[in-house]
Write a protein that holds these residues in place. Structure first.
Motif, PDB file in Angstrom:
ATOM      1  N   SER A 154     -52.617  31.633  98.484  1.00  0.00           N
ATOM      2  CA  SER A 154     -53.916  31.258  97.930  1.00  0.00           C
ATOM      3  C   SER A 154     -53.824  29.941  97.165  1.00  0.00           C
ATOM      4  CB  SER A 154     -54.434  32.366  97.003  1.00  0.00           C
ATOM      5  OG  SER A 154     -54.680  33.546  97.726  1.00  0.00           O
ATOM      6  N   ARG A 155     -52.738  29.741  96.460  1.00  0.00           N
ATOM      7  CA  ARG A 155     -52.558  28.470  95.737  1.00  0.00           C
ATOM      8  C   ARG A 155     -52.600  27.295  96.710  1.00  0.00           C
ATOM      9  NH1 ARG A 155     -48.176  31.283  92.860  1.00  0.00           N
ATOM     10  NH2 ARG A 155     -48.872  31.810  90.740  1.00  0.00           N
ATOM     11  N   LEU A 168     -67.414  30.593  97.819  1.00  0.00           N
ATOM     12  CA  LEU A 168     -67.643  32.034  97.899  1.00  0.00           C
ATOM     13  C   LEU A 168     -66.261  32.656  98.009  1.00  0.00           C
ATOM     14  CD1 LEU A 168     -69.451  34.584  98.386  1.00  0.00           C
ATOM     15  CD2 LEU A 168     -69.314  34.027 100.829  1.00  0.00           C
ATOM     16  N   ALA A 169     -65.872  33.457  97.024  1.00  0.00           N
ATOM     17  CA  ALA A 169     -64.492  33.939  96.976  1.00  0.00           C
ATOM     18  C   ALA A 169     -64.428  35.404  96.591  1.00  0.00           C
ATOM     19  CB  ALA A 169     -63.684  33.110  95.977  1.00  0.00           C
ATOM     20  N   VAL A 170     -63.361  36.048  97.045  1.00  0.00           N
ATOM     21  CA  VAL A 170     -63.036  37.410  96.635  1.00  0.00           C
ATOM     22  C   VAL A 170     -61.817  37.333  95.737  1.00  0.00           C
ATOM     23  CG1 VAL A 170     -62.321  39.712  97.384  1.00  0.00           C
ATOM     24  CG2 VAL A 170     -63.950  38.405  98.761  1.00  0.00           C
ATOM     25  N   ILE A 294     -56.464  32.044  89.634  1.00  0.00           N
ATOM     26  CA  ILE A 294     -55.313  32.526  90.412  1.00  0.00           C
ATOM     27  C   ILE A 294     -54.065  32.648  89.544  1.00  0.00           C
ATOM     28  CG2 ILE A 294     -54.531  30.247  91.164  1.00  0.00           C
ATOM     29  CD1 ILE A 294     -54.578  33.386  93.347  1.00  0.00           C
ATOM     30  N   GLU A 295     -54.022  31.917  88.436  1.00  0.00           N
ATOM     31  CA  GLU A 295     -52.839  31.954  87.555  1.00  0.00           C
ATOM     32  C   GLU A 295     -52.900  33.084  86.533  1.00  0.00           C
ATOM     33  OE1 GLU A 295     -50.369  30.225  88.380  1.00  0.00           O
ATOM     34  OE2 GLU A 295     -51.485  29.061  89.857  1.00  0.00           O
ATOM     35  N   ASP A 296     -54.010  33.783  86.451  1.00  0.00           N
ATOM     36  CA  ASP A 296     -54.121  34.907  85.524  1.00  0.00           C
ATOM     37  C   ASP A 296     -53.229  36.044  86.020  1.00  0.00           C
ATOM     38  OD1 ASP A 296     -55.140  37.396  84.236  1.00  0.00           O
ATOM     39  OD2 ASP A 296     -56.729  36.076  83.487  1.00  0.00           O
ATOM     40  N   PRO A 297     -52.397  36.613  85.156  1.00  0.00           N
ATOM     41  CA  PRO A 297     -51.496  37.696  85.596  1.00  0.00           C
ATOM     42  C   PRO A 297     -52.229  38.945  86.101  1.00  0.00           C
ATOM     43  CG  PRO A 297     -51.429  37.425  83.200  1.00  0.00           C
ATOM     44  CD  PRO A 297     -52.159  36.244  83.750  1.00  0.00           C
ATOM     45  N   LEU A 298     -53.512  39.099  85.758  1.00  0.00           N
ATOM     46  CA  LEU A 298     -54.277  40.236  86.257  1.00  0.00           C
ATOM     47  C   LEU A 298     -54.695  40.059  87.715  1.00  0.00           C
ATOM     48  CD1 LEU A 298     -56.650  41.035  83.238  1.00  0.00           C
ATOM     49  CD2 LEU A 298     -54.660  42.353  84.006  1.00  0.00           C
ATOM     50  N   VAL A 299     -54.552  38.834  88.233  1.00  0.00           N
ATOM     51  CA  VAL A 299     -55.041  38.523  89.578  1.00  0.00           C
ATOM     52  C   VAL A 299     -53.921  38.641  90.599  1.00  0.00           C
ATOM     53  CG1 VAL A 299     -56.029  36.719  91.045  1.00  0.00           C
ATOM     54  CG2 VAL A 299     -56.884  37.060  88.721  1.00  0.00           C
ATOM     55  N   ARG A 300     -54.208  39.360  91.671  1.00  0.00           N
ATOM     56  CA  ARG A 300     -53.247  39.526  92.770  1.00  0.00           C
ATOM     57  C   ARG A 300     -53.360  38.378  93.757  1.00  0.00           C
ATOM     58  NH1 ARG A 300     -53.174  42.823  97.779  1.00  0.00           N
ATOM     59  NH2 ARG A 300     -51.021  43.493  98.145  1.00  0.00           N
ATOM     60  N   THR A 301     -54.592  38.011  94.098  1.00  0.00           N
ATOM     61  CA  THR A 301     -54.826  36.879  94.993  1.00  0.00           C
ATOM     62  C   THR A 301     -56.296  36.505  94.958  1.00  0.00           C
ATOM     63  OG1 THR A 301     -54.383  36.023  97.226  1.00  0.00           O
ATOM     64  CG2 THR A 301     -55.338  38.226  97.082  1.00  0.00           C
ATOM     65  N   VAL A 302     -56.609  35.354  95.517  1.00  0.00           N
ATOM     66  CA  VAL A 302     -57.982  34.875  95.649  1.00  0.00           C
ATOM     67  C   VAL A 302     -58.181  34.454  97.107  1.00  0.00           C
ATOM     68  CG1 VAL A 302     -59.661  33.103  95.021  1.00  0.00           C
ATOM     69  CG2 VAL A 302     -58.183  34.103  93.258  1.00  0.00           C
ATOM     70  N   ARG A 303     -59.218  35.005  97.732  1.00  0.00           N
ATOM     71  CA  ARG A 303     -59.512  34.655  99.129  1.00  0.00           C
ATOM     72  C   ARG A 303     -60.825  33.886  99.182  1.00  0.00           C
ATOM     73  NH1 ARG A 303     -57.382  39.825  99.214  1.00  0.00           N
ATOM     74  NH2 ARG A 303     -55.474  40.040 100.467  1.00  0.00           N
ATOM     75  N   VAL A 304     -60.767  32.649  99.638  1.00  0.00           N
ATOM     76  CA  VAL A 304     -61.959  31.816  99.773  1.00  0.00           C
ATOM     77  C   VAL A 304     -62.604  32.121 101.120  1.00  0.00           C
ATOM     78  CG1 VAL A 304     -62.868  29.474  99.878  1.00  0.00           C
ATOM     79  CG2 VAL A 304     -60.999  30.021  98.302  1.00  0.00           C
TER      80      VAL A 304
END
Length: 314
Positions: A154-155, A168-170, A294-304
């Protein structure tokens, strides 16, 4: 004098008069039969319509099936336009569906209209969209919980898109968040959780709620049924509360129809009881903002799933 002398004389046989009499008899019989059939058809139509609309059956159809259709299509903004015609064999309602896009991007007018039908026995007919929709957001939601597109992937995706574009992202969490944690997270990142993913179901469409994917008759803040107005930052709490209310109106006999929407009472009740956020959809995010999220430790991934131009090309 014999008995035969008392009888009147027999008239001469008239073929034309006989044919006319036969035609009149046939015509009267046909008219009588047609009138009877017309009465039966009208009685069946009116009677069937009254039976189908008995009580709150028509309203409940849109409450249950209309809302289930929205959950069935979380990648779309859906409005229930109107109830359709009631025939002797079915009731129906019309929906307008428009694919979700990144804020500011091209949208397809007011949406494409579709008809959802329920037959005389309460069974839903063949459904449009759903698993056949195949939008980029649908695929992103179905990938929640999978190992596709890890955080480092994702990065790279985000690094290759200009940071000023709307997306628009998940946003998927490393662990499910409670309602309070979700509110705190979105407030911290100034993000909009328009639709919240309430289960992890890798490879299939998860239960997603929010935005226009809501129960249309849910009480609004300040209305009867709501104790007090809810602050905008607590909008996700209101959404979850209304989701639990909607699940509460479902009956065991709804389960058959829910399966046609790729849902089940068991899954819906579990999601309502847990009230956990596994991911959320944001159509207002900026790419630069997602690079921070995306850098937040609570986040697993971000899908655009979309930006202000079409990621899937012409």
């Amino acid at each position: 004098m014999t008995d035969d002398d008392l009888l009147p004389p027999m008239p001469d046989f008239d073929p034309k008069a006989t044919r006319r009499a036969v035609r009149r008899g046939v015509a009267r019989t046909a008219i009588t039969v047609l009138a009877a059939l017309l009465v039966l058809v009208l009685a069946a139509t009116v009677g069937s319509g009254l039976i189908q609309r008995r009580g709150d059956r028509e309203q409940r159809m849109t409450d249950v099936l209309g809302t289930a259709f929205k959950i069935y299509n979380p990648a779309y903004d859906i409005d229930i336009r109107s109830r359709g015609a009631t025939t002797p064999l079915s009731m129906s309602f019309t929906v307008a569906a428009r694919p979700m896009r990144a804020f500011g991007g091209f949208t397809e007018g007011y949406g494409v209209e579709h008809v959802v039908t329920q037959d005389f026995f309460g069974h839903v007919g063949r459904l449009p969209l759903g698993n056949f929709a195949g939008t980029s957001l649908s695929r992103a939601l179905m990938n929640v919980g999978t190992t596709l597109q890890r955080k480092e992937d994702s990065r790279k995706v985000l690094a290759g898109i200009p940071e000023g574009l709307s997306a628009l992202a998940v946003v998927e969490f490393a662990r499910p968040l409670t309602a309070d944690e979700l509110v705190a997270f979105t407030a911290r990142h100034k993000s909009h959780a328009e639709k919240v993913v309430l289960e992890r179901r890798p490879g299939s469409m998860p239960i997603t709620w929010g935005g226009t994917t809501t129960w249309d008759r849910a009480p609004m803040p300040g209305e009867p049924g709501e104790e007090h107005a809810i602050e905008p930052v607590d909008g996700n709490k209101l959404d979850l509360r209304n989701f639990r209310r909607w699940v509460g109106i479902l009956e065991d006999y709804d389960d058959d129809n829910l399966h046609d929407f790729d849902l089940s009472l068991a899954r819906l009740r579990k999601a309502a009881n847990d009230s956990l956020a596994y991911a959320y959809v944001d159509s207002w995010a900026r790419i630069g903002q997602l690079r921070e999220i995306i850098e937040d430790p609570l986040v697993r991934t971000v899908r655009v799933a979309d930006v202000t131009y079409n990621l899937e090309g012409p």
